[in-house]
Design an enzyme around this catalytic site. Structure first.
Site, PDB file in Angstrom:
ATOM      1  N   CYS A  62       0.848  -1.187   0.000  1.00  0.00           N
ATOM      2  CA  CYS A  62       0.000   0.000   0.000  1.00  0.00           C
ATOM      3  C   CYS A  62       0.881   1.233   0.000  1.00  0.00           C
ATOM      4  O   CYS A  62       1.889   1.276   0.709  1.00  0.00           O
ATOM      5  CB  CYS A  62      -0.898  -0.006   1.236  1.00  0.00           C
ATOM      6  SG  CYS A  62      -2.003   1.397   1.364  1.00  0.00           S
ATOM      7  N   HIS A 122     -10.158   0.971   1.342  1.00  0.00           N
ATOM      8  CA  HIS A 122      -9.702   2.310   1.744  1.00  0.00           C
ATOM      9  C   HIS A 122     -10.879   3.241   1.976  1.00  0.00           C
ATOM     10  O   HIS A 122     -10.920   3.984   2.954  1.00  0.00           O
ATOM     11  CB  HIS A 122      -8.795   2.925   0.678  1.00  0.00           C
ATOM     12  CG  HIS A 122      -7.351   2.593   0.843  1.00  0.00           C
ATOM     13  ND1 HIS A 122      -6.656   2.836   2.007  1.00  0.00           N
ATOM     14  CD2 HIS A 122      -6.466   2.038  -0.024  1.00  0.00           C
ATOM     15  CE1 HIS A 122      -5.403   2.441   1.850  1.00  0.00           C
ATOM     16  NE2 HIS A 122      -5.260   1.957   0.635  1.00  0.00           N
ATOM     17  N   HIS A 155      -8.934  -3.791  -2.513  1.00  0.00           N
ATOM     18  CA  HIS A 155      -8.040  -2.973  -1.692  1.00  0.00           C
ATOM     19  C   HIS A 155      -8.512  -1.513  -1.683  1.00  0.00           C
ATOM     20  O   HIS A 155      -8.619  -0.892  -0.623  1.00  0.00           O
ATOM     21  CB  HIS A 155      -6.621  -3.081  -2.268  1.00  0.00           C
ATOM     22  CG  HIS A 155      -5.583  -2.277  -1.565  1.00  0.00           C
ATOM     23  ND1 HIS A 155      -4.612  -2.840  -0.768  1.00  0.00           N
ATOM     24  CD2 HIS A 155      -5.329  -0.946  -1.564  1.00  0.00           C
ATOM     25  CE1 HIS A 155      -3.820  -1.894  -0.298  1.00  0.00           C
ATOM     26  NE2 HIS A 155      -4.225  -0.724  -0.772  1.00  0.00           N
ATOM     27  N   GLU A 156      -8.814  -0.969  -2.870  1.00  0.00           N
ATOM     28  CA  GLU A 156      -9.239   0.434  -2.955  1.00  0.00           C
ATOM     29  C   GLU A 156     -10.612   0.644  -2.321  1.00  0.00           C
ATOM     30  O   GLU A 156     -10.838   1.657  -1.654  1.00  0.00           O
ATOM     31  CB  GLU A 156      -9.215   0.926  -4.402  1.00  0.00           C
ATOM     32  CG  GLU A 156      -7.853   0.858  -5.079  1.00  0.00           C
ATOM     33  CD  GLU A 156      -6.717   1.478  -4.295  1.00  0.00           C
ATOM     34  OE1 GLU A 156      -6.942   2.452  -3.536  1.00  0.00           O
ATOM     35  OE2 GLU A 156      -5.575   0.996  -4.429  1.00  0.00           O
TER      36      GLU A 156
END
Length: 196
Positions: free
Chosen positions: A104, A150, A146-147
Site C-alpha cells: 500500500c 480504503h 483494496h481500494e
C-alpha cells in the site's frame, strides 16, 4: 482520458497520507458534486499514483475523504486496466480466496500475505456522472477490493491476523516514514472500533 492524453498529465502530485492518519481510518463521504473540482481530484490522484509507482490510489490516501479511486493495474494475464470510479460499491466478490503479497502506498515499503477473492465487481460513476461497472480477476480483483477497503476506512493490515499482523505492526513501527505516535494512534483507533 481527455484528448487521448494519459490521465494525470494535467494533475499535481499530492503528499500521501500514511498509516495512523485519521483520514485513513474513517469511512469516506459520497461525492455529490460532479464538477471541475472532482475532475481535478481524479487527475491529481492519477499523477500521485504514477509518481509513487502504484497501481491504485484512493482519495483518502491524499487526505481527501471522498469516495473516489483510480487504478492502472494489470490482471494475472497481463491485461492492463485503467480508469477511475466515483462512489464505488463492491457488489460482488467470488471465486477462490487467494493469499497473496499486498502492499500500500500509505505503508510504503511494506507488504504482507493478504487474503482476497480472485474475482470482484465494482459499480459506481465516472467523474462526469456516467454509470460504470468494473470487473476484475486475479491481481486486478485484489486492487479493486483494496481500494474499496480504503474508502470504508480500512487498510490491508486490518485484514491480517496472528503472526502476519504482529510482524507488519513491528515493521511499521520501525519504518523510516513512521512516527511511533502515528502507528500507536492507528492501533488505538482500531481497538476502539473493535470494542465499539
Amino acid at each position: 482520458m481527455r484528448d487521448g492524453s494519459l490521465p494525470g498529465v494535467h494533475g499535481r502530485v499530492r503528499p500521501l497520507t500514511l498509516l495512523g492518519d485519521p483520514v485513513l481510518h474513517a469511512p469516506c463521504e459520497e461525492v455529490t458534486d460532479f464538477g471541475p473540482e472532482l475532475a481535478r481530484l481524479v487527475e491529481d490522484l492519477f499523477a500521485t499514483m504514477y509518481a509513487a509507482r502504484g497501481v491504485g490510489l484512493a482519495a483518502n490516501q491524499v487526505g481527501v475523504p471522498l469516495r473516489v479511486f483510480v487504478y492502472d493495474c494489470p490482471d494475472d494475464e497481463d491485461v492492463r486496466h485503467l480508469g477511475h470510479v466515483v462512489n464505488p460499491r463492491l457488489v460482488e466478490t467470488d471465486g477462490v480466496v487467494v493469499r497473496g503479497p499486498e502492499g500500500c502506498l500509505s505503508l510504503p515499503g511494506l507488504e504482507a500475505g493478504t487474503e482476497r477473492h480472485d474475482h470482484a465487481v465494482v459499480e459506481g460513476r465516472t467523474a462526469t456522472g456516467e454509470p460504470v461497472t468494473v470487473h476484475g480477476t486475479g491481481f486486478f480483483a485484489r486492487c479493486l477490493q483494496h481500494e474499496c477497503d480504503h474508502l470504508e476506512g480500512r487498510v490491508y493490515a486490518d485484514r491480517l491476523t496472528g503472526w502476519r499482523r504482529r510482524r507488519l505492526t513491528r515493521q511499521a513501527r520501525r519504518a523510516s516514514w513512521s512516527g511511533r505516535d502515528r502507528v500507536k494512534r492507528a492501533e488505538q483507533a482500531e481497538q476502539v472500533e473493535r470494542e465499539g
